[in-house]
Design an enzyme around this catalytic site. Structure first.
Site, PDB file in Angstrom:
ATOM      1  N   THR A 148       0.840  -1.210   0.000  1.00  0.00           N
ATOM      2  CA  THR A 148       0.000   0.000   0.000  1.00  0.00           C
ATOM      3  C   THR A 148       0.875   1.261   0.000  1.00  0.00           C
ATOM      4  OG1 THR A 148      -0.220  -0.118   2.399  1.00  0.00           O
ATOM      5  CG2 THR A 148      -2.023  -1.058   1.118  1.00  0.00           C
ATOM      6  N   ARG A 189      -9.010  -5.058   1.540  1.00  0.00           N
ATOM      7  CA  ARG A 189      -9.984  -4.949   2.631  1.00  0.00           C
ATOM      8  C   ARG A 189      -9.979  -3.628   3.395  1.00  0.00           C
ATOM      9  NH1 ARG A 189      -8.695  -9.854   1.599  1.00  0.00           N
ATOM     10  NH2 ARG A 189     -10.356 -11.369   1.329  1.00  0.00           N
ATOM     11  N   HIS A 238      -0.070 -16.514  -5.251  1.00  0.00           N
ATOM     12  CA  HIS A 238      -1.287 -16.164  -5.997  1.00  0.00           C
ATOM     13  C   HIS A 238      -0.979 -15.709  -7.421  1.00  0.00           C
ATOM     14  CE1 HIS A 238      -3.548 -15.515  -1.932  1.00  0.00           C
ATOM     15  NE2 HIS A 238      -3.321 -16.780  -2.203  1.00  0.00           N
TER      16      HIS A 238
HETATM   17  P1  NAD Z   1      -5.854  -7.738   2.704  1.00  0.00           P
HETATM   18  O1  NAD Z   1      -6.325  -6.617   1.864  1.00  0.00           O
HETATM   19  O2  NAD Z   1      -6.850  -8.760   3.155  1.00  0.00           O
HETATM   20  O3  NAD Z   1      -5.171  -7.164   4.034  1.00  0.00           O
HETATM   21  C1  NAD Z   1      -4.173  -6.202   3.998  1.00  0.00           C
HETATM   22  C2  NAD Z   1      -3.735  -5.950   5.443  1.00  0.00           C
HETATM   23  O4  NAD Z   1      -2.634  -5.078   5.386  1.00  0.00           O
HETATM   24  C3  NAD Z   1      -4.802  -5.284   6.301  1.00  0.00           C
HETATM   25  O5  NAD Z   1      -5.023  -6.073   7.468  1.00  0.00           O
HETATM   26  C4  NAD Z   1      -4.195  -3.900   6.669  1.00  0.00           C
HETATM   27  O6  NAD Z   1      -4.362  -3.611   8.048  1.00  0.00           O
HETATM   28  C5  NAD Z   1      -2.736  -4.117   6.402  1.00  0.00           C
HETATM   29  N1  NAD Z   1      -2.035  -2.942   5.901  1.00  0.00           N
HETATM   30  C6  NAD Z   1      -2.416  -2.072   4.922  1.00  0.00           C
HETATM   31  N2  NAD Z   1      -1.455  -1.165   4.687  1.00  0.00           N
HETATM   32  C7  NAD Z   1      -0.437  -1.465   5.547  1.00  0.00           C
HETATM   33  C8  NAD Z   1       0.846  -0.918   5.773  1.00  0.00           C
HETATM   34  N3  NAD Z   1       1.286   0.147   5.084  1.00  0.00           N
HETATM   35  N4  NAD Z   1       1.639  -1.488   6.722  1.00  0.00           N
HETATM   36  C9  NAD Z   1       1.215  -2.562   7.439  1.00  0.00           C
HETATM   37  N5  NAD Z   1       0.001  -3.123   7.270  1.00  0.00           N
HETATM   38  C10 NAD Z   1      -0.804  -2.591   6.312  1.00  0.00           C
HETATM   39  O7  NAD Z   1      -4.647  -8.414   1.939  1.00  0.00           O
HETATM   40  P2  NAD Z   1      -4.087  -9.919   1.943  1.00  0.00           P
HETATM   41  O8  NAD Z   1      -4.030 -10.453   3.327  1.00  0.00           O
HETATM   42  O9  NAD Z   1      -2.873  -9.882   1.112  1.00  0.00           O
HETATM   43  O10 NAD Z   1      -5.184 -10.777   1.159  1.00  0.00           O
HETATM   44  C11 NAD Z   1      -5.881 -10.327   0.056  1.00  0.00           C
HETATM   45  C12 NAD Z   1      -5.542 -10.872  -1.320  1.00  0.00           C
HETATM   46  O11 NAD Z   1      -5.340  -9.712  -2.065  1.00  0.00           O
HETATM   47  C13 NAD Z   1      -4.290 -11.645  -1.524  1.00  0.00           C
HETATM   48  O12 NAD Z   1      -4.661 -12.851  -2.077  1.00  0.00           O
HETATM   49  C14 NAD Z   1      -3.493 -10.875  -2.620  1.00  0.00           C
HETATM   50  O13 NAD Z   1      -3.191 -11.748  -3.683  1.00  0.00           O
HETATM   51  C15 NAD Z   1      -4.451  -9.867  -3.152  1.00  0.00           C
HETATM   52  N6  NAD Z   1      -3.962  -8.492  -3.415  1.00  0.00           N
HETATM   53  C16 NAD Z   1      -2.682  -8.245  -3.809  1.00  0.00           C
HETATM   54  C17 NAD Z   1      -2.267  -6.938  -4.047  1.00  0.00           C
HETATM   55  C18 NAD Z   1      -0.853  -6.700  -4.493  1.00  0.00           C
HETATM   56  O14 NAD Z   1      -0.297  -7.540  -5.195  1.00  0.00           O
HETATM   57  N7  NAD Z   1      -0.241  -5.596  -4.104  1.00  0.00           N
HETATM   58  C19 NAD Z   1      -3.143  -5.874  -3.849  1.00  0.00           C
HETATM   59  C20 NAD Z   1      -4.469  -6.149  -3.452  1.00  0.00           C
HETATM   60  C21 NAD Z   1      -4.854  -7.471  -3.222  1.00  0.00           C
END
Ligand code: NAD
Length: 256
Positions: free
Chosen positions: A28, A36, A123
């Site tokens: 992020t 989420r 993934h």
């Molecule tokens: P999720 O969205 O379920 O959870 C993300 C978590 O990260 C949250 O609990 C949040 O509190 C935390 N978070 C957000 N920004 C943060 C930061 N700067 N520092 C610390 N914590 C932080 O994501 P997930 O658990 O990876 O599962 C969701 C699915 O989403 C995965 O299967 C993944 O493949 C996919 N996904 C991937 C990307 C990517 O490749 N960057 C982006 C979106 C979703």
């Protein structure tokens, strides 16, 4: 917080098989929204529209899928690794990384400089597209060009099968080799560090449990609480970038 950062650094210095397990929260700070958090992808799209079964069976679902995937790819394409990705790559150079198991599809561990054999992409990756019929692989940019020209759902040049980004959707089988290797590395790790994952997406989220049951210390670095916090040896509820930079600074200075 300082004390916790010092503790993780000490565990890193004294561990031999360190596995880092990442989720969308790691990226992020590189400008890629997670799923989420408020403003995340699931605030704007309904996850049910993206079940693999729907993609296979309906042209309308394929169209919605490509719309969402295109929006996400826009943020992935130009993204740069942040402090946390760079710290993980540096841990590899310092001989302090067994592997990074990532749920992320953004390719940022590669861009940060981790070697491909140390990265397990559970993934898949958004940087390629595959034909679901003949498995021909395409560069993602080539397919995005077609979308920009107005094609709503791309199909394979060779066999006419539906094209899909090389990522794993809900309901789609996990990649066998990567999943097996991730379980094996998790169970043999002695320090397992979760960074930026809500730990709700299975089977990925079971890996910290496997590690813990097999004797690893479990550290969770995540902005918000997770369902496994009570099992962790240490939880840091803070941002991944500055936390990992702080940990790395201590590890580096002790190894110097
Ligand atoms: P999720 O969205 O379920 O959870 C993300 C978590 O990260 C949250 O609990 C949040 O509190 C935390 N978070 C957000 N920004 C943060 C930061 N700067 N520092 C610390 N914590 C932080 O994501 P997930 O658990 O990876 O599962 C969701 C699915 O989403 C995965 O299967 C993944 O493949 C996919 N996904 C991937 C990307 C990517 O490749 N960057 C982006 C979106 C979703």
């Amino acid at each position: 917080m300082e004390e916790k950062i010092r503790q993780v650094a000490q565990w890193i210095l004294h561990s031999r098989r360190i596995v880092i397990f990442c989720g969308a929260g790691l990226s992020t700070e590189s400008g890629i929204p997670d799923f989420r958090s408020p403003g995340g992808v699931w605030d704007r799209y309904n996850p049910e529209d993206f079940y693999f079964q729907n993609f296979i069976s309906s042209e309308a679902s394929r169209e919605k899928y490509w719309q969402m995937a295109t929006e996400m790819y826009e943020s992935i394409k130009g993204a740069k690794p942040n402090q946390a990705h760079l710290a993980i790559a540096e841990l590899e150079r310092l001989g302090k990384l067994d592997c990074v198991i990532t749920q992320n599809i953004d390719g940022l561990h590669h861009k940060a400089g981790n070697s491909p054999e140390k990265i397990i992409e559970l993934h898949g990756t958004a940087l390629f597209v595959t034909c679901l019929n003949c498995h021909k692989r395409y560069d993602r940019d080539e397919i995005q060009e077609r979308i920009q020209k107005g094609i709503k759902v791309p199909y394979c040049d060779d066999c006419g099968g539906p094209l899909k980004p090389a990522t794993i959707s809900f309901g789609q089988s996990m990649p066998e080799k990567e999943t097996q290797e991730a379980y094996q590395r998790s169970s043999s790790s002695d320090l397992f560090i979760v960074i930026g994952s809500s730990l709700v997406v299975q089977p990925a989220a079971s890996m910290p449990l496997v590690a813990k049951r097999n004797g690893a210390k479990l550290v969770i670095i995540n902005r918000d609480p997770t369902p496994y916090d009570h099992l962790a040896d240490l939880v840091i509820n803070d941002l991944a970038g500055k936390t990992m930079a702080g940990i790395l600074e201590i590890v580096r200075s002790e190894l110097a």
